[in-house]
Enzyme design. Structure first.
Site, PDB file in Angstrom:
ATOM      1  CG  ASP A  45      -0.409  -0.091   2.513  1.00  0.00           C
ATOM      2  OD1 ASP A  45       0.830  -0.183   2.604  1.00  0.00           O
ATOM      3  OD2 ASP A  45      -1.163  -0.056   3.507  1.00  0.00           O
ATOM      4  CB  SER A  46       4.572   1.683  -0.355  1.00  0.00           C
ATOM      5  OG  SER A  46       4.701   0.484  -1.089  1.00  0.00           O
ATOM      6  CG  ASP A  84       0.574  -4.027   2.279  1.00  0.00           C
ATOM      7  OD1 ASP A  84       0.804  -4.897   3.139  1.00  0.00           O
ATOM      8  OD2 ASP A  84       1.405  -3.168   1.934  1.00  0.00           O
ATOM      9  CE  LYS A 112       3.478  -5.883   3.917  1.00  0.00           C
ATOM     10  NZ  LYS A 112       3.052  -4.714   4.738  1.00  0.00           N
ATOM     11  CD  GLU A 114       0.707  -1.325   8.046  1.00  0.00           C
ATOM     12  OE1 GLU A 114       0.372  -0.508   8.926  1.00  0.00           O
ATOM     13  OE2 GLU A 114       1.175  -0.984   6.948  1.00  0.00           O
ATOM     14  CD  GLU A 179       7.789   0.036   7.723  1.00  0.00           C
ATOM     15  OE1 GLU A 179       6.912  -0.735   7.299  1.00  0.00           O
ATOM     16  OE2 GLU A 179       7.943   1.203   7.276  1.00  0.00           O
TER      17      GLU A 179
HETATM   18  O1  KIV Z   1       3.568  -1.021   1.588  1.00  0.00           O
HETATM   19  C1  KIV Z   1       4.714  -1.483   1.500  1.00  0.00           C
HETATM   20  O2  KIV Z   1       5.395  -1.315   0.487  1.00  0.00           O
HETATM   21  C2  KIV Z   1       5.221  -2.238   2.631  1.00  0.00           C
HETATM   22  C3  KIV Z   1       6.652  -2.545   2.807  1.00  0.00           C
HETATM   23  C4  KIV Z   1       7.022  -3.437   3.879  1.00  0.00           C
HETATM   24  C5  KIV Z   1       7.702  -2.106   2.001  1.00  0.00           C
HETATM   25  O3  KIV Z   1       4.469  -2.630   3.458  1.00  0.00           O
END
Ligand code: KIV
Length: 254
Positions: A45-46, A84, A112, A114, A179
């Site tokens: 989600d970057s 993400d 993924k 968080e 992170e």
């Molecule tokens: O959103 C992202 O790119 C990430 C990273 C760990 C680089 O979560």
């Protein structure tokens, strides 16, 4: 089915193999990463920051992630593709399951998410969805936290993070991204887990590293996280080629 990545990553970790992961958001970069032999491609989600020009990752939507995931999927035939779950798409187990199913349908091999959320993760892994955890600095909470701060400095925070990592492993995660975690704590966590830890700005004591590809390639010279040493400066040849094109076009005789 759910344990394909987990089982293979546990045995790769046990044999001492480290993994290199990078992000992609589109077909050509995903294809180039895949052809280069990357271990995993993350549609992070970057996306919000490096593609959409937003100030953080908080406003990225599930629809945007699905759109970019589909483009990445078309470019990849070898590496696993993870994606993400964006902010507020996994606030409850039922919402997490519905969101994750959409991402799997769109081509994700793993999702993924968080935070220390073992209950949410267990809900997904029980439904055969492969999950990568993410602990330490959580970019989706950057606004409440007031910045990107290193984690695990105090003993109390360090033991909370270690316990969270163990809980995520027990909930069925196949790997955990760490992170901005203190390097010594990263090493401790990595030694205690059977699943691999993948670090970003967390020192060298983990079982692999992940970076945002644009940071690695020097494509966004206006922003470089302190822990990144770019391996290229692609912004310069990019601009040189564009300038040559402009000059050639303007100078060409009719
Ligand atoms: O959103 C992202 O790119 C990430 C990273 C760990 C680089 O979560």
């Amino acid at each position: 089915m759910v344990n394909i990545l987990k089982d293979s990553w546990i045995s790769r970790k046990a044999s001492g193999e480290r993994q290199g992961w990078l992000t992609a958001y589109d077909y050509p970069s995903a294809r180039l990463l895949d052809e280069s032999g990357i271990d995993l491609i993350l549609v992070g989600d970057s996306l919000g920051m490096v593609v959409l020009g937003q100030k953080d990752t908080v406003d990225v939507t599930l629809g945007e992630m699905i759109h970019h995931l589909k483009a990445v999927r078309r470019g990849v035939s070898r590496a696993p593709v993870a994606v993400d779950l964006p902010s507020h798409t996994y606030d409850t187990p039922a919402q997490a399951l519905a969101s994750a199913r959409l991402l799997v349908e769109a081509g994700a091999d793993a999702v993924k998410l968080e935070g220390p959320l073992p209950e949410i993760i267990a809900t997904l892994t029980k439904e055969s969805i492969q999950v990568i955890g993410h602990l330490g600095m959580l970019p989706q909470h950057v606004r409440e936290e007031g910045g990107y701060h290193r984690k695990g400095k105090s003993e109390e925070e360090a033991s909370r993070l270690l316990q969270a990592a163990l809980d995520l492993q027990a909930a069925g995660c196949c790997a955990i991204v760490l992170e901005l975690v203190e390097a010594t704590l990263t090493e401790t966590i990595s030694n205690k887990l059977a699943i691999p830890t993948i670090g970003i700005g967390s020192g060298t004591g983990c079982d692999g590293q992940i970076l945002v590809t644009t940071d690695l390639l020097g494509l966004q010279p206006w922003f470089r996280p302190s822990f990144v040493t770019p391996k290229a400066d692609l912004a310069t040849p990019f601009k040189t080629a564009v300038k040559e094109f402009i000059q050639e076009t303007k100078g060409a005789e009719k």
